[in-house]
Design a protein around this motif. Sequence first.
Motif, PDB file in Angstrom:
ATOM      1  N   ALA A 100       1.594  13.975 -13.742  1.00 42.96           N
ATOM      2  CA  ALA A 100       0.601  14.308 -13.229  1.00 42.96           C
ATOM      3  C   ALA A 100       0.058  13.534 -12.172  1.00 42.96           C
ATOM      4  N   THR A 101       0.669  12.290 -11.873  1.00 43.78           N
ATOM      5  CA  THR A 101       0.302  11.266 -11.027  1.00 43.78           C
ATOM      6  C   THR A 101       1.446  10.604 -10.216  1.00 43.78           C
ATOM      7  N   PHE A 159       0.939  -1.075  -0.188  1.00 46.97           N
ATOM      8  CA  PHE A 159      -0.161   0.020   0.086  1.00 46.97           C
ATOM      9  C   PHE A 159       0.798   1.351  -0.107  1.00 46.97           C
ATOM     10  N   LEU A 160       2.114   1.174  -0.130  1.00 44.49           N
ATOM     11  CA  LEU A 160       3.135   2.346  -0.202  1.00 44.49           C
ATOM     12  C   LEU A 160       3.206   2.762  -1.462  1.00 44.49           C
ATOM     13  N   PRO A 161       3.206   4.269  -1.677  1.00 44.71           N
ATOM     14  CA  PRO A 161       3.193   4.871  -2.942  1.00 44.71           C
ATOM     15  C   PRO A 161       4.367   4.300  -3.799  1.00 44.71           C
ATOM     16  N   TRP A 162       5.623   4.196  -3.176  1.00 42.75           N
ATOM     17  CA  TRP A 162       6.818   3.858  -3.563  1.00 42.75           C
ATOM     18  C   TRP A 162       6.740   2.524  -4.446  1.00 42.75           C
ATOM     19  N   THR A 163       6.021   1.603  -3.540  1.00 42.47           N
ATOM     20  CA  THR A 163       5.926   0.302  -4.379  1.00 42.47           C
ATOM     21  C   THR A 163       4.888   0.355  -5.276  1.00 42.47           C
ATOM     22  N   ALA A 164       3.946   1.101  -5.491  1.00 48.20           N
ATOM     23  CA  ALA A 164       2.930   1.075  -6.375  1.00 48.20           C
ATOM     24  C   ALA A 164       3.583   1.923  -7.515  1.00 48.20           C
ATOM     25  N   ASN A 165       4.375   2.840  -7.348  1.00 50.39           N
ATOM     26  CA  ASN A 165       4.969   3.517  -8.651  1.00 50.39           C
ATOM     27  C   ASN A 165       5.955   2.669  -9.035  1.00 50.39           C
ATOM     28  N   HIS A 166       6.718   1.920  -8.304  1.00 49.77           N
ATOM     29  CA  HIS A 166       7.757   1.056  -8.932  1.00 49.77           C
ATOM     30  C   HIS A 166       7.327  -0.024  -9.572  1.00 49.77           C
ATOM     31  N   PHE A 167       6.210  -0.728  -9.367  1.00 49.63           N
ATOM     32  CA  PHE A 167       5.721  -1.856  -9.894  1.00 49.63           C
ATOM     33  C   PHE A 167       4.429  -1.509 -10.829  1.00 49.63           C
ATOM     34  N   ALA A 169       2.276  16.586  -6.742  1.00 47.77           N
ATOM     35  CA  ALA A 169       1.215  17.332  -6.369  1.00 47.77           C
ATOM     36  C   ALA A 169       0.320  16.302  -5.750  1.00 47.77           C
ATOM     37  N   ALA A 170      -0.289  16.674  -4.691  1.00 47.08           N
ATOM     38  CA  ALA A 170      -1.220  15.958  -3.956  1.00 47.08           C
ATOM     39  C   ALA A 170      -2.525  15.796  -4.637  1.00 47.08           C
ATOM     40  N   GLY A 171      -3.397  14.877  -4.262  1.00 47.58           N
ATOM     41  CA  GLY A 171      -4.793  15.138  -4.790  1.00 47.58           C
ATOM     42  C   GLY A 171      -4.988  14.446  -6.132  1.00 47.58           C
ATOM     43  N   GLN A 172      -6.104  14.747  -6.578  1.00 51.92           N
ATOM     44  CA  GLN A 172      -6.420  14.137  -8.146  1.00 51.92           C
ATOM     45  C   GLN A 172      -5.618  14.590  -9.256  1.00 51.92           C
ATOM     46  N   PRO A 173      -5.395  13.737 -10.004  1.00 50.38           N
ATOM     47  CA  PRO A 173      -4.395  13.988 -11.213  1.00 50.38           C
ATOM     48  C   PRO A 173      -5.301  15.021 -11.985  1.00 50.38           C
ATOM     49  N   PRO A 174      -4.627  15.680 -12.905  1.00 48.88           N
ATOM     50  CA  PRO A 174      -5.371  16.616 -13.997  1.00 48.88           C
ATOM     51  C   PRO A 174      -6.097  15.893 -14.833  1.00 48.88           C
ATOM     52  N   CYS A 175      -7.138  16.088 -15.153  1.00 53.07           N
ATOM     53  CA  CYS A 175      -7.972  15.266 -16.120  1.00 53.07           C
ATOM     54  C   CYS A 175      -7.820  15.716 -17.667  1.00 53.07           C
ATOM     55  N   VAL A 176      -7.831  14.880 -18.295  1.00 49.73           N
ATOM     56  CA  VAL A 176      -7.893  15.323 -19.864  1.00 49.73           C
ATOM     57  C   VAL A 176      -9.395  14.817 -20.590  1.00 49.73           C
ATOM     58  N   PRO A 177     -10.251  15.928 -20.597  1.00 56.63           N
ATOM     59  CA  PRO A 177     -11.306  15.615 -21.067  1.00 56.63           C
ATOM     60  C   PRO A 177     -11.288  14.837 -22.488  1.00 56.63           C
ATOM     61  N   PRO A 178     -12.252  14.112 -22.768  1.00 57.63           N
ATOM     62  CA  PRO A 178     -12.521  13.575 -24.333  1.00 57.63           C
ATOM     63  C   PRO A 178     -12.334  14.692 -25.311  1.00 57.63           C
ATOM     64  N   GLY A 200      -8.746   4.262  -4.280  1.00 54.20           N
ATOM     65  CA  GLY A 200      -9.120   5.649  -4.166  1.00 54.20           C
ATOM     66  C   GLY A 200      -8.715   6.636  -5.028  1.00 54.20           C
ATOM     67  N   ALA A 201      -9.183   7.724  -4.893  1.00 60.42           N
ATOM     68  CA  ALA A 201      -8.785   8.939  -5.750  1.00 60.42           C
ATOM     69  C   ALA A 201      -7.459   9.251  -5.659  1.00 60.42           C
ATOM     70  N   GLY A 202      -6.635   9.564  -6.875  1.00 59.31           N
ATOM     71  CA  GLY A 202      -5.187   9.927  -6.971  1.00 59.31           C
ATOM     72  C   GLY A 202      -4.328   8.532  -6.772  1.00 59.31           C
ATOM     73  N   GLY A 203      -4.862   7.334  -7.101  1.00 60.56           N
ATOM     74  CA  GLY A 203      -4.112   6.312  -6.938  1.00 60.56           C
ATOM     75  C   GLY A 203      -3.219   5.789  -8.029  1.00 60.56           C
ATOM     76  N   LEU A 204      -3.304   6.494  -8.988  1.00 60.06           N
ATOM     77  CA  LEU A 204      -2.744   6.049 -10.433  1.00 60.06           C
ATOM     78  C   LEU A 204      -1.107   6.269 -10.008  1.00 60.06           C
TER      79      LEU A 204
END
Length: 132
Positions: free
Chosen positions: A56-57, A23-31, A65-74, A37-41
């Motif tokens: 962006a994420t 559940f650590l961000p480092w592990t998710a980013n590495h793998f 940057a914390a929070g939701q990543p900036p969205c690219v609209p369709p 949840g929001a901002g988990g990409l």
Amino acid sequence: MTGKRAAVVAVVVVLLAAGGFAFLPWTANHFGYALPGAGGLPYRIHHAGRDYHSNATCAGAAWCAAGQPPCVPPARFGGDETSLTQVDEVSTLFGPPHAVFLTRPVPAGTPFTVLVRAGPGCFVGYALMGGP
């Protein structure tokens, strides 16, 4: 008997620690998997044998940057989701996967960018890492 009990306790502690590290961000980013949840990409994903990154994420790591990543609209990539082709998924730890898309027509060879659905009508762009 005490030696066996100590070994079982040690194995349980190692398994719990490994589960916590997932559940650590480092592990998710590495793998390259998303956290729930929001901002988990994650910062980096893997598609078709190549790595892609997004500034962006970062799965909630403190260095971006914390929070939701900036969205690219369709509308930014040609209209709506029907102008996209799903080619892959980014798995999410204990959650539904995030679809990975390419714009149509699908480019021949290695694509330089991919889009990952962050939510309804919200996409995050990822660029190819390294060279073509």
